[in-house]
Design a protein around this motif. Structure first.
Motif, mmCIF file in Angstrom:
data_model
loop_
_atom_site.group_PDB
_atom_site.id
_atom_site.type_symbol
_atom_site.label_atom_id
_atom_site.label_comp_id
_atom_site.label_asym_id
_atom_site.label_seq_id
_atom_site.Cartn_x
_atom_site.Cartn_y
_atom_site.Cartn_z
ATOM 1 N N ASP A 221 0.924 -0.994 0.203
ATOM 2 C CA ASP A 221 0.136 -0.080 0.076
ATOM 3 C C ASP A 221 0.852 1.459 -0.011
ATOM 4 O O ASP A 221 0.530 2.252 -0.622
ATOM 5 C CB ASP A 221 -0.940 0.145 1.189
ATOM 6 N N ASP A 222 1.822 1.309 0.747
ATOM 7 C CA ASP A 222 2.773 2.396 0.876
ATOM 8 C C ASP A 222 3.550 2.692 -0.489
ATOM 9 O O ASP A 222 3.835 3.847 -0.902
ATOM 10 C CB ASP A 222 3.641 2.467 2.220
ATOM 11 N N VAL A 223 4.076 1.539 -0.800
ATOM 12 C CA VAL A 223 4.747 1.580 -2.210
ATOM 13 C C VAL A 223 3.871 2.303 -3.562
ATOM 14 O O VAL A 223 4.342 3.148 -4.090
ATOM 15 C CB VAL A 223 5.398 0.149 -2.851
ATOM 16 N N PHE A 224 2.587 1.673 -3.543
ATOM 17 C CA PHE A 224 1.773 2.211 -4.488
ATOM 18 C C PHE A 224 1.344 3.747 -4.271
ATOM 19 O O PHE A 224 1.302 4.389 -5.005
ATOM 20 C CB PHE A 224 0.518 1.443 -4.533
ATOM 21 N N ALA A 225 1.276 3.904 -2.905
ATOM 22 C CA ALA A 225 0.940 5.606 -2.656
ATOM 23 C C ALA A 225 2.077 6.512 -2.962
ATOM 24 O O ALA A 225 1.931 7.708 -3.325
ATOM 25 C CB ALA A 225 0.493 5.571 -1.122
ATOM 26 N N ASP A 226 3.160 6.018 -2.572
ATOM 27 C CA ASP A 226 4.283 6.766 -2.990
ATOM 28 C C ASP A 226 4.514 6.916 -4.565
ATOM 29 O O ASP A 226 4.626 8.141 -4.915
ATOM 30 C CB ASP A 226 5.654 6.265 -2.633
ATOM 31 N N TYR A 227 4.352 5.917 -5.310
ATOM 32 C CA TYR A 227 4.275 6.048 -6.441
ATOM 33 C C TYR A 227 3.104 6.922 -7.173
ATOM 34 O O TYR A 227 3.424 7.908 -8.061
ATOM 35 C CB TYR A 227 3.995 4.588 -7.251
ATOM 36 N N LEU A 228 1.820 6.938 -6.813
ATOM 37 C CA LEU A 228 0.774 7.644 -7.019
ATOM 38 C C LEU A 228 1.008 9.057 -6.791
ATOM 39 O O LEU A 228 0.553 9.851 -7.445
ATOM 40 C CB LEU A 228 -0.284 7.002 -6.813
ATOM 41 N N ARG A 229 1.737 9.425 -5.951
ATOM 42 C CA ARG A 229 1.865 10.730 -5.448
ATOM 43 C C ARG A 229 2.404 11.684 -6.617
ATOM 44 O O ARG A 229 2.070 13.029 -6.423
ATOM 45 C CB ARG A 229 2.748 10.872 -4.121
ATOM 46 N N SER A 230 3.066 10.929 -7.609
ATOM 47 C CA SER A 230 3.607 11.968 -8.720
ATOM 48 C C SER A 230 2.219 12.603 -9.167
ATOM 49 O O SER A 230 2.556 13.744 -9.798
ATOM 50 C CB SER A 230 4.259 10.990 -9.514
ATOM 51 N N ASN A 231 1.365 12.062 -9.249
ATOM 52 C CA ASN A 231 -0.071 12.777 -9.969
ATOM 53 C C ASN A 231 -0.245 13.944 -9.013
ATOM 54 O O ASN A 231 -0.540 14.930 -9.915
ATOM 55 C CB ASN A 231 -1.012 11.822 -9.800
ATOM 56 N N THR A 232 -0.178 14.087 -7.671
ATOM 57 C CA THR A 232 -0.277 15.248 -6.885
ATOM 58 C C THR A 232 0.789 16.277 -7.308
ATOM 59 O O THR A 232 0.543 17.317 -7.599
ATOM 60 C CB THR A 232 -0.564 15.043 -5.535
ATOM 61 N N GLU A 233 1.937 15.807 -7.379
ATOM 62 C CA GLU A 233 3.183 16.553 -7.403
ATOM 63 C C GLU A 233 3.311 17.482 -8.709
ATOM 64 O O GLU A 233 3.950 18.533 -8.869
ATOM 65 C CB GLU A 233 4.305 15.947 -7.215
ATOM 66 N N LEU A 234 2.729 16.582 -9.752
ATOM 67 C CA LEU A 234 2.728 17.029 -11.256
ATOM 68 C C LEU A 234 1.385 17.612 -11.777
ATOM 69 O O LEU A 234 1.524 17.924 -12.972
ATOM 70 C CB LEU A 234 3.449 16.128 -12.173
ATOM 71 N N ALA A 235 0.590 17.887 -10.915
ATOM 72 C CA ALA A 235 -0.881 18.305 -11.355
ATOM 73 C C ALA A 235 -0.706 19.539 -12.200
ATOM 74 O O ALA A 235 -1.362 19.881 -13.342
ATOM 75 C CB ALA A 235 -1.784 18.409 -10.224
ATOM 76 N N SER A 236 -0.085 20.704 -11.568
ATOM 77 C CA SER A 236 -0.113 21.892 -12.250
ATOM 78 C C SER A 236 0.657 21.861 -13.578
ATOM 79 O O SER A 236 0.368 22.396 -14.603
ATOM 80 C CB SER A 236 0.351 22.896 -11.417
ATOM 81 N N TRP A 237 1.808 21.129 -13.404
ATOM 82 C CA TRP A 237 2.655 21.049 -14.717
ATOM 83 C C TRP A 237 1.728 20.188 -15.653
ATOM 84 O O TRP A 237 1.783 20.630 -16.965
ATOM 85 C CB TRP A 237 3.880 20.174 -14.408
ATOM 86 N N LYS A 238 1.056 19.278 -15.523
ATOM 87 C CA LYS A 238 0.154 18.671 -16.460
ATOM 88 C C LYS A 238 -0.702 19.377 -16.911
ATOM 89 O O LYS A 238 -0.938 19.430 -18.214
ATOM 90 C CB LYS A 238 -0.588 17.485 -15.595
ATOM 91 N N GLN A 239 -1.508 20.414 -16.268
ATOM 92 C CA GLN A 239 -2.202 21.015 -16.716
ATOM 93 C C GLN A 239 -1.715 22.170 -17.827
ATOM 94 O O GLN A 239 -2.148 22.568 -18.958
ATOM 95 C CB GLN A 239 -2.979 21.976 -15.815
ATOM 96 N N GLY A 240 -0.534 22.465 -17.481
ATOM 97 C CA GLY A 240 0.047 23.539 -18.569
ATOM 98 C C GLY A 240 0.579 22.906 -19.842
ATOM 99 O O GLY A 240 0.315 23.254 -20.803
ATOM 100 N N VAL A 241 0.740 21.597 -19.575
ATOM 101 C CA VAL A 241 1.147 20.693 -20.962
ATOM 102 C C VAL A 241 -0.222 20.599 -21.867
ATOM 103 O O VAL A 241 0.115 20.899 -22.999
ATOM 104 C CB VAL A 241 1.600 19.176 -20.639
ATOM 105 N N LEU A 242 -1.263 20.123 -21.081
ATOM 106 C CA LEU A 242 -2.599 20.147 -21.747
ATOM 107 C C LEU A 242 -2.970 21.458 -22.600
ATOM 108 O O LEU A 242 -3.269 21.489 -23.624
ATOM 109 C CB LEU A 242 -3.711 19.731 -20.962
ATOM 110 N N GLN A 243 -2.739 22.464 -21.843
ATOM 111 C CA GLN A 243 -2.986 23.661 -22.330
ATOM 112 C C GLN A 243 -2.139 24.116 -23.751
ATOM 113 O O GLN A 243 -2.595 24.566 -24.558
ATOM 114 C CB GLN A 243 -2.721 24.847 -21.355
ATOM 115 N N GLN A 244 -0.906 23.719 -23.628
ATOM 116 C CA GLN A 244 0.043 23.937 -24.634
ATOM 117 C C GLN A 244 -0.287 23.138 -25.875
ATOM 118 O O GLN A 244 -0.112 23.522 -27.054
ATOM 119 C CB GLN A 244 1.547 23.964 -24.192
#
Length: 304
Positions: A221-244
């Motif tokens: 559970d902790d291994v997967f939670a740490d892996y999935l945390r990248s979605n939170t860390e990169l959320a603003s960056w992702k939106q910028g990519v989609l906009q561009q």
């Protein structure tokens, strides 16, 4: 109309614009050109440490383990690439005693966005490429909307991610690079810390960190939670990519979202492939990654 191929001149303009303003994010689609991530401040797990200009930076440790002690902090970090690290961010990496930076990016990725390393730190270059169905977003922008849909729609983008996850296990050259990284982490000395990164710090970095945490007895559970945390860390960056991408003329930028996210199914695909190919995760580490008992003992002694 979107159903017609764009004129060659326009395709060249879009491709050049994408390349000129891009960093390379590996992951499922190989060397994929993405708009440059904004300078950001990321927070290391369970600490007040911030690294200015580095996306998705955090400590890989701090989790409870089956061996009793928690996984140590301050010795293994993970992040995206370091090309946008500010002077203050580079100094912070030095203050954290980061003396080795394991870089999984390809030669093309590193050339497009060279790391900024702290003084005295060495780079361990272990390139891991990905699938070749889509090489760049410049390529994607040159396609018609129908071609983009045919490539990425109806689960196509997700399958690229899953294929990449499986190839982390099945391709000998990729296994070799992950094995080298594990040995570097095990053999670090004293107060030295190792930082592992690719471009976004999601897929290649995510698999390596998941291997380390699993070997140290961190719960699934902790291994997967740490892996999935990248979605939170990169959320603003992702939106910028989609906009561009939308600004570049892509009718449905949402088609690429599975290429920008991590999903539990991607990490599970790597674990499942390890089980299928080697019979067990431990056998994958021993026979697939070439990690002997001595290296494993050093890894646990250092990180527990």
């Amino acid at each position: 109309m979107n159903s017609h191929r764009r004129p060659p001149a326009l395709r060249r303009v879009l491709l050049c614009a994408a390349l000129a303003s891009a960093t390379l994010l590996a992951g499922p689609v190989g060397a994929v050109c993405l708009p440059t991530a904004p300078v950001a401040v990321a927070r290391a797990q369970d600490s007040a440490v911030t690294v200015a200009g580095v996306l998705n930076f955090r400590d890989a440790g701090g989790y409870p383990t089956a061996f009793g002690p928690r996984m140590r902090t301050g010795v293994l970090y993970r992040s995206g690439a370091l090309q946008n690290a500010t002077d203050a961010g580079v100094q912070t990496l030095s203050d954290l005693h980061v003396t080795k930076v394991v870089d999984f990016r390809t030669d093309a990725e590193r050339t497009a966005a060279p790391d900024r390393l702290p003084a005295g730190a060495s780079a361990a270059l272990y390139p891991v490429s990905s699938t070749d169905r889509l090489q760049s977003f410049g390529q994607l922008l040159s396609m018609t909307a129908d071609e983009q849909q045919a490539l990425l729609g109806d689960g196509g983008a997700e399958e690229m991610m899953l294929q990449t996850a499986r190839e982390f296990v099945t391709v000998p050259g990729k296994r070799e690079q992950f094995g080298k990284a594990l040995r570097d982490i095990a053999d670090a000395r004293g107060d030295d810390a190792v930082l592992v990164h690719c471009t976004g710090g999601r897929d290649r970095t995510g698999w390596l960190i998941a291997i380390v945490q699993t070997l140290l007895g961190v719960s699934r559970d902790d291994v997967f939670a740490d892996y999935l945390r990248s979605n939170t860390e990169l959320a603003s960056w992702k939106q910028g990519v989609l906009q561009q991408l939308a600004a570049g003329g892509m009718q449905d930028p949402g088609l690429v979202e599975p290429l920008l996210d991590v999903d539990a199914s991607y990490l599970q695909a790597s674990f499942d492939q390890a089980q299928q190919s080697y019979g067990s995760f431990d056998a994958f580490v021993r026979d697939g990654l070439g990690i002997d008992d001595g290296t494993l003992a050093r890894l646990r002694a250092r990180l527990l």
